[in-house]
Each structure stands twice: as structure tokens, then as C-alpha cells.
Design a protein around this motif. Structure first.
Motif, PDB file in Angstrom:
ATOM      1  N   ARG A 167       0.867  -1.183   0.000  1.00  0.00           N
ATOM      2  CA  ARG A 167       0.000   0.000   0.000  1.00  0.00           C
ATOM      3  C   ARG A 167       0.895   1.222   0.000  1.00  0.00           C
ATOM      4  O   ARG A 167       1.592   1.498   0.991  1.00  0.00           O
ATOM      5  CB  ARG A 167      -0.891  -0.006   1.248  1.00  0.00           C
ATOM      6  CG  ARG A 167      -2.006   1.023   1.212  1.00  0.00           C
ATOM      7  CD  ARG A 167      -3.074   0.605   0.233  1.00  0.00           C
ATOM      8  NE  ARG A 167      -4.155   1.597   0.166  1.00  0.00           N
ATOM      9  CZ  ARG A 167      -5.146   1.511  -0.700  1.00  0.00           C
ATOM     10  NH1 ARG A 167      -5.204   0.498  -1.569  1.00  0.00           N
ATOM     11  NH2 ARG A 167      -6.095   2.429  -0.719  1.00  0.00           N
ATOM     12  N   ASP A 170      -2.568   6.361   1.051  1.00  0.00           N
ATOM     13  CA  ASP A 170      -3.777   6.101   1.830  1.00  0.00           C
ATOM     14  C   ASP A 170      -5.034   6.152   0.970  1.00  0.00           C
ATOM     15  O   ASP A 170      -6.030   5.499   1.283  1.00  0.00           O
ATOM     16  CB  ASP A 170      -3.903   7.118   2.969  1.00  0.00           C
ATOM     17  CG  ASP A 170      -2.793   6.976   4.004  1.00  0.00           C
ATOM     18  OD1 ASP A 170      -2.293   5.845   4.161  1.00  0.00           O
ATOM     19  OD2 ASP A 170      -2.420   7.990   4.625  1.00  0.00           O
ATOM     20  N   ASP A 171      -5.004   6.926  -0.106  1.00  0.00           N
ATOM     21  CA  ASP A 171      -6.178   7.075  -0.961  1.00  0.00           C
ATOM     22  C   ASP A 171      -6.332   5.878  -1.892  1.00  0.00           C
ATOM     23  O   ASP A 171      -5.405   5.083  -2.081  1.00  0.00           O
ATOM     24  CB  ASP A 171      -6.074   8.359  -1.785  1.00  0.00           C
ATOM     25  CG  ASP A 171      -5.920   9.591  -0.914  1.00  0.00           C
ATOM     26  OD1 ASP A 171      -6.620   9.668   0.107  1.00  0.00           O
ATOM     27  OD2 ASP A 171      -5.088  10.456  -1.248  1.00  0.00           O
ATOM     28  N   ASP A 172      -7.526   5.777  -2.487  1.00  0.00           N
ATOM     29  CA  ASP A 172      -7.808   4.702  -3.439  1.00  0.00           C
ATOM     30  C   ASP A 172      -7.680   5.178  -4.879  1.00  0.00           C
ATOM     31  O   ASP A 172      -8.409   4.747  -5.770  1.00  0.00           O
ATOM     32  CB  ASP A 172      -9.214   4.139  -3.214  1.00  0.00           C
ATOM     33  CG  ASP A 172      -9.292   3.266  -1.976  1.00  0.00           C
ATOM     34  OD1 ASP A 172      -8.252   2.704  -1.590  1.00  0.00           O
ATOM     35  OD2 ASP A 172     -10.378   3.155  -1.402  1.00  0.00           O
TER      36      ASP A 172
END
Length: 323
Positions: A167, A170-172
Motif C-alpha cells: 500500500r 492512503d487514498d484509493d
């Protein structure tokens, strides 16, 4: 002598057996020759093709419904390659050894080859078929990155048999494109102005200050610390300091820019949704519109082994005559 049916049975049987042996011996070779001739005579495919790469002098292209094609002659003729998936394939890349290669796509699938593209198999699949890979970057035969929708990022490390899910943000936001400079720096471009840089082969990533909050669809390293990034609505930016600061390059274009390539003479061509075609002859400091060599929407431009510029997109593969 009369027809074969009038021959005495022993001689007729011998004749038939001899013919059968002849057919059994030579027909496979004849079939292979005819098939090879037919395949090599196949025109460029007209299917939706989204990405292409070169291995051992051959051009490989991938696209909708898991399609895999190869061309031994820089795009003049094409052969279909058996594919183990029906999912749309979005990107393809080969290792520097040109023997190992990977193709990625929808349904969270990654294909691999260890014989320079002759055969392919599924080497990884995400837990969810809703996942979509959008690009793949190969450092060498043991170190690979694949990125995609909603921040999807997986990595194959040297000496580690499994793929590792990471990851990065934090955003998609979707990760649309990975690029590597001649010096080895990695760049990742995505939606909502996402721009990341890695100077340690992907071990760590730094988020760059973005000059635009819309989607980027590509990064073109130009050598040294100079970069071009491009995306929605004809947006084009240039950096002379490895992405720390950016200058907007006017394009007078409103269509999406999806791909860019630099030719041996230094000219840079950019294309995307039809009919946008741009050219720069000053290292990306300015661009001008040019008559479109292809009227289709273009997903990728690729310089073939013989120097032909190929466009891949909604109408398949097309060799271009440059203005």
C-alpha cells in the motif's frame, strides 16, 4: 494401366499403405508450412489493443478478451499467441534478457512467459476478480511491479517466490502508469494528480507535488532530470529537476493524452483520444499539433525494431507515416 481401383488387391493395398505412410510423414510438415505462411500473411489485427513490447526482435501486443499477438517483422504481419485468460490485458513488458516477460490485466491477472513470448501462463491472480491491473514495470527477470485501480500495487522481489501486495498511499486513487528512467529512477502516475518517485528500485516512494489535480496517464523520462507527464484534457507538463517542479506546456488540445514516444532523431510524439496528435522537436519545451498519422484513439506508441512507429488502440495495430 487402369485406375487404382482396378489394381489387384495386394498391389492396391500396398499403394494405399504407401500413400498413407507418405501422408503421415509429410502432411504435418505441409500443414505447418501452410499454417506458417497463413499466419505470416495475416494483416495487422483490428481488435482493441492496449499495450505492446519488444522481445528478441519481435513485437508483442495485448488487448481485449485476453488477446496476445506477435509480429516477427515490425508490425507488417501478425500471429495470434495462445492466451490462458479471456480477461482484457492492459500492459506487457519484458525483462532485459528478453526471455522473461509479464502481461497484466483485468480480473487481477498477471501472465508470465519464460520462453520469449512463445507460451504464457497465469502466474498471479488477486483475491478479487474486481481488481484490475493497468501497468507492469520489469527491472529484471526477478524484480517486477504491477499497478492498477484503487491503489493496487504488487511486487515480485528477487529470491521471494510469492508476489507481495503493498500500500503506497492512503487514498484509493488509480495507478495508471509506471516508467523507469535510464538512470533507474521509477515514476508512478495516476488519477487526482498522483505522482510518485522512487530512487531505490521501488523500496521507498516519495509523493511529488503535482501541478494538476486531474488524472495523469503517462510519464516520459527524457534523460538526465528531464521528464514529461501527460493526461486528461491535453494536459502536458515538463520538469527539468526530476519532478520537483513543473512547467505547463500549452497544447491547444482538449482530448486525453495517453502515450508518448521519443524517436532516434529526438522528436517526441504524443497521442491519445482521436484526433489529438502532438509533436515536439525541442526536448518537450513546446509542442505543436500535427496531421494525425492515425485517426483511431491510440493507447500506445512503440518504435519497432526496424524503426517503424506503430500505434496500438481501438483499431488494432497500425504502422504510421509521420508528417
Amino acid at each position: 494401366m487402369g485406375p487404382a481401383s482396378s489394381l489387384p488387391r495386394p498391389r492396391a493395398t500396398f499403394f494405399r499403405r504407401g500413400l498413407a505412410r507418405l501422408v503421415a510423414r509429410w502432411f504435418p510438415l505441409l500443414l505447418l508450412t501452410v499454417s506458417s505462411w497463413a499466419a505470416n500473411d495475416a494483416p495487422p489485427p483490428r481488435d482493441l489493443l492496449l499495450s505492446a513490447a519488444i522481445a528478441r526482435g519481435q513485437v508483442f501486443a495485448v488487448g481485449e478478451r485476453g488477446l496476445l499477438y506477435r509480429s516477427p517483422d515490425s508490425g507488417r504481419h501478425w500471429t495470434s499467441v495462445p492466451s490462458p485468460t479471456s480477461a482484457t490485458l492492459t500492459a506487457i513488458a519484458f525483462a532485459p534478457d528478453e526471455t522473461h516477460g509479464w502481461a497484466v490485466g483485468h480480473d487481477g491477472v498477471i501472465l508470465g512467459t519464460t520462453d520469449a513470448g512463445v507460451s504464457w501462463r497465469v502466474v498471479y491472480r488477486t483475491a478479487s476478480v474486481e481488481s484490475s491491473f493497468l501497468d507492469v514495470c520489469v527491472l529484471d527477470a526477478t524484480h517486477i511491479f504491477a499497478v492498477g485501480a484503487y491503489g493496487l500495487f504488487v511486487e515480485k522481489h528477487p529470491g521471494v517466490p510469492d508476489w507481495t501486495v503493498r500500500r503506497l498511499i492512503d487514498d484509493d486513487d488509480h495507478f495508471n502508469r509506471l516508467a523507469r528512467s535510464p538512470a533507474g529512477t521509477l515514476y508512478l502516475a495516476g488519477e487526482r494528480g498522483t505522482l510518485l518517485r522512487s530512487r531505490d528500485a521501488g523500496a521507498s516512494w516519495q509523493r511529488l507535488r503535482s501541478p494538476y489535480d486531474g488524472s495523469f496517464f503517462g510519464v516520459l523520462p527524457l534523460g538526465g532530470s528531464t521528464l514529461l507527464i501527460y493526461g486528461l484534457s491535453g494536459r502536458l507538463f515538463r520538469s527539468a529537476d526530476d519532478g520537483d517542479t513543473w512547467q505547463r506546456i500549452p497544447t491547444n488540445a482538449s482530448a486525453l493524452l495517453a502515450t508518448a514516444v521519443r524517436l532516434p532523431d529526438g522528436a517526441i510524439f504524443l497521442a491519445g483520444q482521436a484526433p489529438v496528435w502532438l509533436v515536439s522537436r525541442d526536448d518537450g519545451r513546446s509542442v505543436s499539433s500535427c496531421s494525425p498519422p492515425a485517426t483511431m484513439a491510440v493507447a500506445q506508441l512503440l518504435l519497432a525494431p526496424d524503426g517503424t512507429l506503430l500505434a496500438f488502440g481501438e483499431s488494432g495495430a497500425q504502422p504510421l507515416r509521420l508528417p
